[in-house]
Design a protein around this motif. Structure first.
Motif, mmCIF file in Angstrom:
data_model
loop_
_atom_site.group_PDB
_atom_site.id
_atom_site.type_symbol
_atom_site.label_atom_id
_atom_site.label_comp_id
_atom_site.label_asym_id
_atom_site.label_seq_id
_atom_site.Cartn_x
_atom_site.Cartn_y
_atom_site.Cartn_z
ATOM 1 N N VAL A 52 0.855 -1.184 0.000
ATOM 2 C CA VAL A 52 0.000 0.000 0.000
ATOM 3 C C VAL A 52 0.893 1.236 0.000
ATOM 4 O O VAL A 52 1.991 1.222 0.564
ATOM 5 C CB VAL A 52 -0.954 0.004 1.230
ATOM 6 N N GLN A 53 0.444 2.295 -0.670
ATOM 7 C CA GLN A 53 1.214 3.524 -0.816
ATOM 8 C C GLN A 53 0.357 4.729 -0.436
ATOM 9 O O GLN A 53 -0.817 4.799 -0.802
ATOM 10 C CB GLN A 53 1.714 3.673 -2.249
ATOM 11 N N ILE A 54 0.964 5.691 0.303
ATOM 12 C CA ILE A 54 0.267 6.913 0.717
ATOM 13 C C ILE A 54 1.133 8.111 0.365
ATOM 14 O O ILE A 54 2.323 8.151 0.708
ATOM 15 C CB ILE A 54 -0.023 6.906 2.230
ATOM 16 N N LYS A 55 0.559 9.096 -0.325
ATOM 17 C CA LYS A 55 1.231 10.352 -0.618
ATOM 18 C C LYS A 55 1.058 11.307 0.566
ATOM 19 O O LYS A 55 -0.060 11.495 1.054
ATOM 20 C CB LYS A 55 0.646 10.995 -1.873
ATOM 21 N N VAL A 56 2.171 11.916 1.017
ATOM 22 C CA VAL A 56 2.131 12.810 2.168
ATOM 23 C C VAL A 56 2.925 14.076 1.865
ATOM 24 O O VAL A 56 3.601 14.175 0.839
ATOM 25 C CB VAL A 56 2.695 12.118 3.429
ATOM 26 N N LEU A 57 2.855 15.051 2.787
ATOM 27 C CA LEU A 57 3.646 16.287 2.713
ATOM 28 C C LEU A 57 3.474 16.975 1.362
ATOM 29 O O LEU A 57 4.448 17.219 0.638
ATOM 30 C CB LEU A 57 5.130 15.983 2.995
ATOM 31 N N LYS A 58 2.219 17.264 1.016
ATOM 32 C CA LYS A 58 1.884 17.957 -0.225
ATOM 33 C C LYS A 58 2.400 17.202 -1.456
ATOM 34 O O LYS A 58 2.893 17.789 -2.416
ATOM 35 C CB LYS A 58 2.430 19.382 -0.207
ATOM 36 N N ASN A 59 2.297 15.891 -1.393
ATOM 37 C CA ASN A 59 2.675 14.976 -2.488
ATOM 38 C C ASN A 59 4.170 14.926 -2.746
ATOM 39 O O ASN A 59 4.617 14.277 -3.698
ATOM 40 C CB ASN A 59 1.957 15.335 -3.793
ATOM 41 N N LYS A 60 4.982 15.578 -1.923
ATOM 42 C CA LYS A 60 6.433 15.476 -2.070
ATOM 43 C C LYS A 60 6.994 14.255 -1.340
ATOM 44 O O LYS A 60 8.105 13.837 -1.600
ATOM 45 C CB LYS A 60 7.110 16.740 -1.558
ATOM 46 N N GLY A 61 6.219 13.704 -0.422
ATOM 47 C CA GLY A 61 6.640 12.521 0.312
ATOM 48 C C GLY A 61 5.783 11.319 -0.027
ATOM 49 O O GLY A 61 4.594 11.439 -0.339
ATOM 50 N N THR A 62 6.390 10.144 0.024
ATOM 51 C CA THR A 62 5.681 8.893 -0.264
ATOM 52 C C THR A 62 6.018 7.878 0.820
ATOM 53 O O THR A 62 7.200 7.631 1.098
ATOM 54 C CB THR A 62 6.069 8.326 -1.634
ATOM 55 N N LEU A 63 4.996 7.279 1.399
ATOM 56 C CA LEU A 63 5.164 6.237 2.407
ATOM 57 C C LEU A 63 4.606 4.937 1.846
ATOM 58 O O LEU A 63 3.465 4.887 1.393
ATOM 59 C CB LEU A 63 4.425 6.621 3.687
ATOM 60 N N LYS A 64 5.431 3.880 1.853
ATOM 61 C CA LYS A 64 5.025 2.606 1.272
ATOM 62 C C LYS A 64 5.253 1.478 2.287
ATOM 63 O O LYS A 64 6.294 1.409 2.928
ATOM 64 C CB LYS A 64 5.811 2.305 -0.008
ATOM 65 N N LEU A 65 4.260 0.608 2.406
ATOM 66 C CA LEU A 65 4.324 -0.561 3.280
ATOM 67 C C LEU A 65 3.969 -1.785 2.448
ATOM 68 O O LEU A 65 2.967 -1.791 1.743
ATOM 69 C CB LEU A 65 3.339 -0.409 4.452
ATOM 70 N N ASN A 66 4.799 -2.828 2.532
ATOM 71 C CA ASN A 66 4.488 -4.030 1.771
ATOM 72 C C ASN A 66 4.952 -5.283 2.497
ATOM 73 O O ASN A 66 5.827 -5.237 3.367
ATOM 74 C CB ASN A 66 5.083 -3.963 0.351
ATOM 75 N N VAL A 67 4.335 -6.398 2.130
ATOM 76 C CA VAL A 67 4.664 -7.717 2.666
ATOM 77 C C VAL A 67 5.029 -8.611 1.488
ATOM 78 O O VAL A 67 4.261 -8.739 0.535
ATOM 79 C CB VAL A 67 3.485 -8.313 3.448
ATOM 80 N N LEU A 68 6.209 -9.245 1.570
ATOM 81 C CA LEU A 68 6.679 -10.102 0.494
ATOM 82 C C LEU A 68 6.505 -11.577 0.848
ATOM 83 O O LEU A 68 6.620 -11.966 2.012
ATOM 84 C CB LEU A 68 8.159 -9.823 0.204
ATOM 85 N N ASP A 69 6.245 -12.383 -0.172
ATOM 86 C CA ASP A 69 6.107 -13.828 -0.038
ATOM 87 C C ASP A 69 5.144 -14.192 1.091
ATOM 88 O O ASP A 69 5.485 -14.917 2.033
ATOM 89 C CB ASP A 69 7.477 -14.472 0.188
ATOM 90 N N VAL A 70 3.925 -13.684 0.972
ATOM 91 C CA VAL A 70 2.916 -13.876 2.009
ATOM 92 C C VAL A 70 2.670 -15.351 2.288
ATOM 93 O O VAL A 70 2.510 -15.768 3.441
ATOM 94 C CB VAL A 70 1.599 -13.178 1.589
ATOM 95 N N LEU A 71 2.675 -16.174 1.247
ATOM 96 C CA LEU A 71 2.363 -17.601 1.394
ATOM 97 C C LEU A 71 3.581 -18.451 1.710
ATOM 98 O O LEU A 71 3.479 -19.668 1.874
ATOM 99 C CB LEU A 71 1.696 -18.112 0.110
ATOM 100 N N ASN A 72 4.779 -17.823 1.772
ATOM 101 C CA ASN A 72 6.032 -18.530 2.077
ATOM 102 C C ASN A 72 6.267 -19.701 1.116
ATOM 103 O O ASN A 72 6.566 -20.833 1.515
ATOM 104 C CB ASN A 72 6.028 -19.035 3.525
ATOM 105 N N THR A 73 6.156 -19.418 -0.181
ATOM 106 C CA THR A 73 6.325 -20.454 -1.208
ATOM 107 C C THR A 73 7.501 -20.185 -2.143
ATOM 108 O O THR A 73 7.690 -20.904 -3.120
ATOM 109 C CB THR A 73 5.043 -20.554 -2.054
ATOM 110 N N ASN A 74 8.304 -19.163 -1.854
ATOM 111 C CA ASN A 74 9.395 -18.781 -2.748
ATOM 112 C C ASN A 74 10.708 -19.397 -2.272
ATOM 113 O O ASN A 74 11.556 -18.728 -1.673
ATOM 114 C CB ASN A 74 9.505 -17.259 -2.817
#
Length: 820
Positions: free
Chosen positions: A741-763
């Motif tokens: 998920v991604q959120i634009k902050v600080l008048k669109n000059k900042g970007t905050l991103k949160l992610n989860v990799l290999d959710v199913l633990n199959t890699n």
């Protein structure tokens, strides 16, 4: 059953995207996208919207002339929206379709990122952009790639895969040349992977995938070229960007970076710095069964990797006048990877275990890389004649130290024997190159390109092993080795291209003369044992590409190239590295270059749905295989040796489909699918080995625009069971689901991103290999499942002014280095 289900998901996703393009015949709506001066906007993203509520009806991509069309348009009121990289989105006035074909008035786009009353307007780049000669991946547009490493960003690129040993493949073929800002890294695949693991993804701007390079590129790389373009701020004034990231799997990881730029009418000075700290857990399970008797080995290794990486780049361009520019660049990096490994090997028969081998290995490396470039670019006259000159020097050094402690015990835990060894493996690689490229426009939309290049490479690897005997360290003459390699390549090329009415044609020829000398000095029997290999050869590398525009909706492409894959410098070093008493790895001074002939037929529907069918034949393919070895001290024949060898031949047939597809106004998807049939033939331990297999790889990425500031992304990839090109393993399937998920902050000059990799633990990798009376199975678990968070911020002046994109002369040499 589970593998079939995963394959069905990808297949249905591909078919859904493709079949959505076809329906019954209805009126056609067409038009053109342009910019200032009536210049067409190539490959703009065009959408057909309902005039009532601006809901999405269809999507398309403009062609190289900025033209687009929509078929099967039902009667009603509509409007057209268009956007392109670096440009603001624009809309037409509403129009009505009443059952007949309609041409929409030309739509003009304006440059983005201009300041309007203090509010910055920025255009978002598409994740994937199809160019005339390459596929471009915009890393920042992928939520799940942010906060990770450059390698993870590369793995998310269409048609690219990375195996358990770090070998990078494109469209199922190994032998890819990897560049950084147009300069080859000259690293082996494993060490290139290690460097990319430490490089933050936030330092990468774009990834260019070039499947069939023209003759102006070095002939190295049997599977094409991947170019990672690092960030370089291009604005007037002083400006930059800052990024911070953290992740956690089994262990924590951190990274950060800053980019700075100052530009005026005469000078452009730029620089960047990146740092990363990474800990990672790796588990290796190896089971070995002998077919002619009942011996069994069960091996387990646990590695806790820790590494620090620092990389910096600084450069300057001086604009002598509007037609002449001179520039300098310096690219520096250093790292300190450490791999402490604990291993246990249970040895016995199928009836039971009779002894246990325990090993502790500590590997420490301190490496440095420096590349320096002086360049000139001149526009010689108003017709577009252009001259480019590059002078380059690069030096790569590495100091590797390894300590290995092994002890064997009986089943009751009583010590039987022990062994302690240590090694020091310093290495230095020096590279000098010079190249000149000339572009000469001809009449009637034709162009001639020509160039020369010369390169000199020297590598020096000095490996010394000691064994502990009682209280004294004894020099190990069986394992110590000094390897010196020298290489000179002289190249010339000519490339011709011409645009006819509906046909674009390009043909080129590159000639390369190579002289190499390798000398390996070992110290067996207290005497120098020298292996000297001196050879030279001349090769011609033709290439051809053509594109034919059948009609407004369909175009066909045909390309051919002959390329060479030279062994990496360390892969030719014959010294042996022992993982434990019964597992070793060695190079091969007698490796030959491999040659690949490739042909590909491509069909493009509305510059949107791209399908390609390709065939390649590789002679003397270099791969790392398993073979039975002999212990130099005890004479044991139970050694498992990983050795680089020339496989007799490899043939590959591949089918690739890629579909960027807007599903709704807020839901965009990109799905790609690669199917291949591989045929390998080799001779291992005097036994003929023939392996054939079918396999496929698929990736589907879906981006959801939730609000003006919030978006989400889901990506899934699947790799089916098949025979791997590297190692000839019969591998089982693997895959990964990533969410972000991604959120634009600080008048669109900042970007905050949160992610989860290999959710199913199959890699994770699983595979088997059978040779020389031994059956070997492997499972390799990497620390792939992790949670990541990343923050980036842009600051400074936003009056955009494009800067030069420079490729230097180190392209073919840097990719063959082993550097951590």
């Amino acid at each position: 059953m589970k593998s079939n289900f995963k394959a069905s998901i990808l297949t249905m996703s591909t078919l859904f995207s493709a079949l959505s393009l076809f329906a019954q015949n209805s009126p056609i709506v067409n038009g053109k996208i342009s910019q200032g001066g009536n210049k067409p906007v190539e490959f703009a993203t065009v959408t057909l919207l309902k005039a009532k509520d601006s809901s999405l009806v269809k999507g398309a991509v403009a062609d190289i002339n900025g033209k687009y069309d929509f078929e099967q348009v039902k009667p009603g009121s509509y409007l057209i929206s268009a956007v392109a990289m670096g440009m603001n989105r624009a809309y037409t006035n509403a129009f009505t379709v009443n059952g007949t074909n309609l041409q929409v008035p030309e739509l003009e786009l304006t440059a983005a990122s201009k300041t309007l009353k203090g509010v910055e307007v920025s255009a978002k780049k598409a994740f994937i952009e199809q160019k005339a000669d390459k596929l471009v991946v915009n890393v920042e547009s992928s939520i799940s790639a942010s906060g990770g490493t450059a390698l993870e960003a590369l793995e998310k690129s269409p048609t690219v895969t990375v195996d358990k040993d770090g070998n990078i493949s494109m469209k199922g073929k190994s032998g890819v040349v990897v560049m950084l800002d147009g300069k080859q890294t000259n690293m082996s695949s494993a060490d290139l992977t290690e460097m990319l693991k430490n490089m933050p993804a936030t330092s990468v701007d774009q990834i260019e995938l070039i499947a069939n390079p023209s003759a102006k590129y070095d002939a190295a790389g049997s599977a094409g070229i991947i170019n990672l373009k690092l960030k370089k701020n291009t604005n007037y004034g002083t400006n930059g960007s800052l990024s911070l990231g953290a992740a956690h799997g089994y262990f924590p990881r951190y990274n950060g970076g800053i980019n700075l730029n100052h530009r005026n009418a005469k000078f452009n000075v730029f620089g960047s710095y990146n740092y990363s700290y990474r800990q990672q857990k790796n588990e290796l399970f190896v089971d070995r069964i002998w077919k002619n008797d009942d011996r069994v080995f069960k091996q387990y290794n646990e590695m806790k990797q820790k590494s620090n990486y620092q990389g910096g780049k600084i450069g300057a361009d001086y604009f002598i006048n509007k037609n002449n520019t001179i520039g300098v660049m310096m690219d520096l990096a250093m790292g300190n990877p450490q791999f402490p490994t604990n291993g246990t090997t249970e040895m016995g028969t199928r009836k039971g275990i009779d002894s246990i081998l325990r090993s502790n290995t500590y590997y420490d490396s301190k490496w440095k890389r420096g590349a320096y470039n002086l360049n000139y670019r001149g526009i010689l006259d108003s017709t577009g004649k252009e001259l480019n000159i590059d002078l380059d020097y690069a030096r790569n050094s590495d100091k590797q130290n390894t300590d290995l402690f092994t002890n064997s015990y009986n089943v009751l835990g009583k010590p039987l024997a022990g062994d302690t060894t240590r090694s020091k493996q310093p290495s230095v690689v020096d590279i000098k190159t010079a190249k000149i490229d000339y572009v000469h426009p001809l009449q009637n939309k034709a162009k001639l390109e020509a160039g020369l290049k010369v390169s000199f490479v020297t590598t020096d690897n000095d490996v010394k092993f000691d064994s502990l005997r009682g209280a004294n360290w004894i020099f190990d003459t069986n394992r110590s080795n000094n390897f010196i390699y020298k290489e000179n390549i002289n190249a010339a090329y000519m490339n011709f291209s011409k645009q006819f009415d509906k046909l674009f044609f390009q043909a080129g020829l590159r000639a390369e003369y190579t002289h190499m000398n390798s000398k390996s000095t070992s110290f067996k029997n207290q005497q120098d044992n020298i292996i000297n290999n001196d050879s030279s050869y001349v090769n011609l590398f033709p290439s051809m590409a053509m594109t034919y525009k059948v009609n407004a909706q369909n175009s066909l492409g045909l390309s051919y190239s002959r390329r060479i894959q030279r062994p990496s410098y360390d892969d030719m070093n014959p010294f042996e590295f022992y993982i434990d008493r019964y597992t070793s790895e060695s190079g091969n001074p007698y490796l030959r270059p491999s040659y690949t002939n490739s042909v590909e037929l491509t069909h493009t529907f509305k510059d949107f749905l791209i399908t390609s069918l390709g065939y390649s034949h590789t002679k003397d393919m270099v791969t790392k295989v398993l073979e039975a070895g002999v212990d130099p001290h005890s004479g044991d024949t139970i050694i498992l040796k990983h050795k680089f060898m020339n496989v007799a031949k490899a043939d590959r047939i591949s089918l690739n489909v890629s579909v960027p597809m807007p599903i709704t106004k807020w839901w965009m998807s990109f799905t790609m699918f690669t199917a291949n049939y591989n045929m390998f033939e080799s001779v291992l331990n005097n036994e003929k080995v023939s392996l054939n297999s079918f396999g496929f790889f698929g990736r589907t990425q879906h981006t959801f625009t939730l609000t003006k500031k919030v978006s989400a992304e889901a990506t899934y990839f699947y790799l089916s069971p098949q025979v791997t090109e590297q190692g000839l393993w019969n591998m089982k399937s693997l895959g990964s689901l990533d969410l972000g998920v991604q959120i634009k902050v600080l008048k669109n000059k900042g970007t905050l991103k949160l992610n989860v990799l290999d959710v199913l633990n199959t890699n994770y990798f699983r595979g088997t290999f059978e040779n020389a009376g031994q059956f070997t199975s492997v499972r390799n678990n990497n620390d792939n499942r992790q949670v990541r968070i990343n923050f980036s911020y842009r600051f400074g002046n936003n009056n955009v002014k494009a800067a030069r994109n420079r490729q230097t002369g180190l392209e073919a040499e840097q990719d063959r280095l082993k550097n951590n």
